[in-house]
Scaffold this motif. Structure first.
Motif, short mmCIF file in Angstrom:
data_model
loop_
_atom_site.label_atom_id
_atom_site.label_comp_id
_atom_site.label_asym_id
_atom_site.label_seq_id
_atom_site.Cartn_x
_atom_site.Cartn_y
_atom_site.Cartn_z
N UNK A 364 -22.93 4.09 12.02
CA UNK A 364 -22.29 2.91 11.44
C UNK A 364 -22.14 3.06 9.93
N UNK A 365 -23.19 3.52 9.27
CA UNK A 365 -23.11 3.70 7.81
C UNK A 365 -22.09 4.76 7.44
N UNK A 366 -22.05 5.84 8.18
CA UNK A 366 -21.08 6.91 7.88
C UNK A 366 -19.65 6.46 8.09
N UNK A 367 -19.43 5.71 9.17
CA UNK A 367 -18.07 5.21 9.41
C UNK A 367 -17.65 4.22 8.33
N UNK A 368 -18.59 3.42 7.86
CA UNK A 368 -18.26 2.46 6.81
C UNK A 368 -17.90 3.18 5.52
N UNK A 369 -18.65 4.22 5.17
CA UNK A 369 -18.30 5.01 3.98
C UNK A 369 -16.96 5.71 4.17
N UNK A 370 -16.74 6.21 5.38
CA UNK A 370 -15.45 6.87 5.68
C UNK A 370 -14.29 5.91 5.50
N UNK A 371 -14.46 4.69 6.00
CA UNK A 371 -13.38 3.70 5.89
C UNK A 371 -13.18 3.25 4.45
N UNK A 372 -14.27 3.11 3.70
CA UNK A 372 -14.13 2.72 2.29
C UNK A 372 -13.42 3.81 1.48
N UNK A 373 -13.62 5.06 1.84
CA UNK A 373 -13.05 6.16 1.08
C UNK A 373 -11.59 6.42 1.45
N UNK A 374 -11.27 6.34 2.75
CA UNK A 374 -9.94 6.74 3.21
C UNK A 374 -9.10 5.58 3.74
N UNK A 375 -9.59 4.36 3.66
CA UNK A 375 -8.85 3.24 4.25
C UNK A 375 -7.48 3.03 3.61
N UNK A 376 -7.42 3.04 2.28
CA UNK A 376 -6.14 2.81 1.60
C UNK A 376 -5.16 3.96 1.86
N UNK A 377 -5.63 5.19 1.82
CA UNK A 377 -4.72 6.32 2.05
C UNK A 377 -4.24 6.35 3.49
N UNK A 378 -5.07 5.90 4.44
CA UNK A 378 -4.62 5.83 5.84
C UNK A 378 -3.49 4.82 5.97
N UNK A 379 -3.65 3.66 5.34
CA UNK A 379 -2.58 2.65 5.39
C UNK A 379 -1.29 3.18 4.77
N UNK A 380 -1.41 3.86 3.62
CA UNK A 380 -0.22 4.39 2.96
C UNK A 380 0.43 5.49 3.78
N UNK A 381 -0.38 6.36 4.36
CA UNK A 381 0.17 7.45 5.17
C UNK A 381 0.94 6.91 6.37
N UNK A 382 0.37 5.96 7.07
CA UNK A 382 1.04 5.40 8.25
C UNK A 382 2.24 4.54 7.86
N UNK A 383 2.16 3.85 6.74
CA UNK A 383 3.30 3.05 6.29
C UNK A 383 4.49 3.93 5.95
N UNK A 384 4.25 5.04 5.26
CA UNK A 384 5.34 5.96 4.94
C UNK A 384 5.96 6.56 6.20
N UNK A 385 5.13 6.84 7.20
CA UNK A 385 5.66 7.43 8.43
C UNK A 385 6.57 6.45 9.16
N UNK A 386 6.27 5.15 9.05
CA UNK A 386 7.11 4.14 9.72
C UNK A 386 8.38 3.88 8.93
N UNK A 387 8.26 3.75 7.63
CA UNK A 387 9.41 3.36 6.81
C UNK A 387 10.34 4.54 6.52
N UNK A 388 9.79 5.73 6.25
CA UNK A 388 10.61 6.86 5.80
C UNK A 388 10.54 8.06 6.74
N UNK A 389 9.84 7.93 7.85
CA UNK A 389 9.72 9.00 8.83
C UNK A 389 9.16 10.28 8.19
N UNK A 390 8.11 10.12 7.42
CA UNK A 390 7.45 11.26 6.78
C UNK A 390 6.34 11.78 7.69
#
Length: 480
Positions: A364-390
């Motif tokens: 649980x602690x490791x997943x929370x650190x993982x989400x805190x570190x990569x949460x914003x980049x995951x959102x940006x990566x998936x958003x770009x794939x939907x909007x611009x097909x990257x």
């Protein structure tokens, strides 16, 4: 002949009357020529019809001193015209007449000698193209390339020539790849970078590969000192006409440190596949590291049995949550991916869903650190794939790595990383110009997809880019 009774003669000879009449008519037409009084032997040619181009050419005075040119013996050489056009079927020799000036000794070039010289140069151009194809596309070794040329033309080439040509082509390809960022091209947003580890025998260096989202290989370099070489490679990729915005890699922390050192101000995104693998690895460690809360006085076999049962129970409880992780990264779940990961963490903290062992709490602690570190980049990566097909993964980069690995059995014999880099640059340039025959990129090459201006590049294909033009020979010399 006019007194012959054709009907009676045909009846006596037992032949058709029309056949006998036809033969007599032909004989009557040829009688004047047959009865003419002519000298025996072939007819004498007139002075106008007599053509001696070789002697007419050599009858000219010497261009050096104006003296008289005479024959000076002859010699036999390979018929390079037949070698070029017919391969091993054309291994024959042709006799060439030598012409020299009697006064100064100047030797004139005959038409046959000029013809064979031009064919010989064209033959070597064709052989060099075959060597480059076998080395940088087929992945053949030096000796197998030598055997291929011998099979096609029944004339071997030296191993030294193949090695020198391979090194020269690799250096030319390395210069072309370095020139890509100076050519006009379509706007590229992503720079994908990864290391591949081909079988380089006992040498301790890897291969760094950088591409864009169109699949164009922009840089290849052998890495022996990771911090220094990766920084230098990233700094050389970006140029006047290539300004990416995002930097897509795996989870290696060294890439994030090398990017600002190279002078790049890019948004660092992580590959979706590697993110999922990291989460799966955390779940596996939680199941593997589970411990027993029973007295140690139990027999060893009984402890092993209970530990196995507890791992199985924890696996059954964690598997539905792991399935939710896979579901969160599927298409159409991009807007709620991070929310689903947060929900999984809350489920892991619920004793009614998962037993709260020490390994689960660590998960649980490791997943929370993982989400805190990569949460914003995951959102940006998936958003770009939907909007611009990257791209969201480095699968295209991994496919390039799979192309380089079979060539490692050739590159491992290079004594220096620089020669190894030149060789892999040749392989990369061949891949950039290779037109695919299947898949989503059918009938296109990476140069076309990236819209590289070939006029700025100065080449239209691989062979012209590395200085191996098509063999040129005049049509007159072939049909003479």
């Amino acid at each position: 002949m006019q007194q012959i009774n054709i009907a009676e003669a045909a009846r006596q000879a037992e032949v058709p009357e029309s056949t006998l009449r036809y033969d007599l008519n032909k004989l009557e037409e040829a009688l004047p020529e047959v009865l003419a009084n002519q000298n025996p032997g072939p007819k004498a040619q007139s002075a106008e019809a007599e053509e001696k181009p070789e002697h007419a050419e050599k009858a000219d005075p010497c261009p050096e001193c104006g003296g008289r040119v005479r024959k000076n013996g002859s010699y036999w050489i390979l018929n390079w015209v037949l070698m070029l056009t017919m391969g091993w079927l054309g291994v024959q020799k042709v006799q060439v007449q030598r012409w020299r000036c009697k006064a100064c000794g100047y030797e004139l070039v005959s038409s046959e000698r000029a013809r064979q010289t031009e064919a010989r140069q064209a033959w070597w151009q064709q052989v060099n193209r075959l060597i480059a194809l076998s080395r940088f596309k087929l992945g053949l070794s030096v000796r197998l390339t030598q055997r291929l040329v011998s099979f096609v033309y029944a004339k071997p080439v030296s191993i030294g020539h193949i090695e020198r040509l391979s090194h020269r082509v690799g250096q030319q390809a390395e210069g072309v790849l370095a020139k890509l960022n100076q050519c006009r091209q379509a706007a590229a947003q992503f720079l994908l970078f990864d290391e591949t580890f081909p079988k380089m025998k006992e040498r301790g260096y890897s291969l760094g590969v950088a591409i864009c989202e169109q699949g164009l290989i922009r840089s290849v370099r052998c890495i022996s000192r990771k911090a220094k070489d990766i920084t230098a490679q990233l700094g050389q990729v970006v140029g006047d006409h290539f300004h990416p915005t995002y930097f897509l890699t795996d989870l290696d922390v060294l890439y994030n440190k090398c990017m600002p050192t190279a002078g790049l101000n890019l948004i660092h995104l992580r590959d979706k596949v590697h993110l999922i693998r990291q989460i799966v690895r955390l779940f596996d460690e939680a199941i593997r590291d589970v411990t027993l809360d029973v007295p140690k006085t139990l027999p060893l076999q009984e402890r092993k049995k209970q530990l196995k049962l507890k791992r199985r129970l924890l696996y059954k409880q964690l598997q539905p949550l792991l399935n939710l992780v896979f579901k969160a990264f599927r298409p159409s779940y991009e807007p709620i991916c991070v929310l689903m990961l947060a929900g999984i963490i809350s489920h892991l903290q619920d004793p009614a869903i998962v037993i709260q062992t020490a390994s689960v709490q660590t998960l649980t602690r490791r997943l929370q650190r993982f989400l805190n570190k990569h949460g914003e980049t995951i959102n940006l990566l998936l958003q770009l794939s939907v909007e611009q097909d990257t791209p969201t993964t480095t699968n295209s980069l991994e496919s390039k790595n799979s192309i380089f690995k079979p060539f490692s059995r050739i590159a491992k014999f290079f004594p220096q990383p620089s020669r190894c880099t030149s060789f892999f640059c040749g392989v990369a340039l061949m891949e950039n110009f290779d037109v695919k025959t299947r898949g989503p990129n059918k009938n296109t090459c990476a140069m076309q997809r990236a819209q590289i201006n070939l006029d700025d590049l100065g080449a239209s294909d691989f062979f012209s880019a590395v200085g191996l033009p098509e063999p040129q020979i005049s049509f007159v010399n072939i049909t003479d």
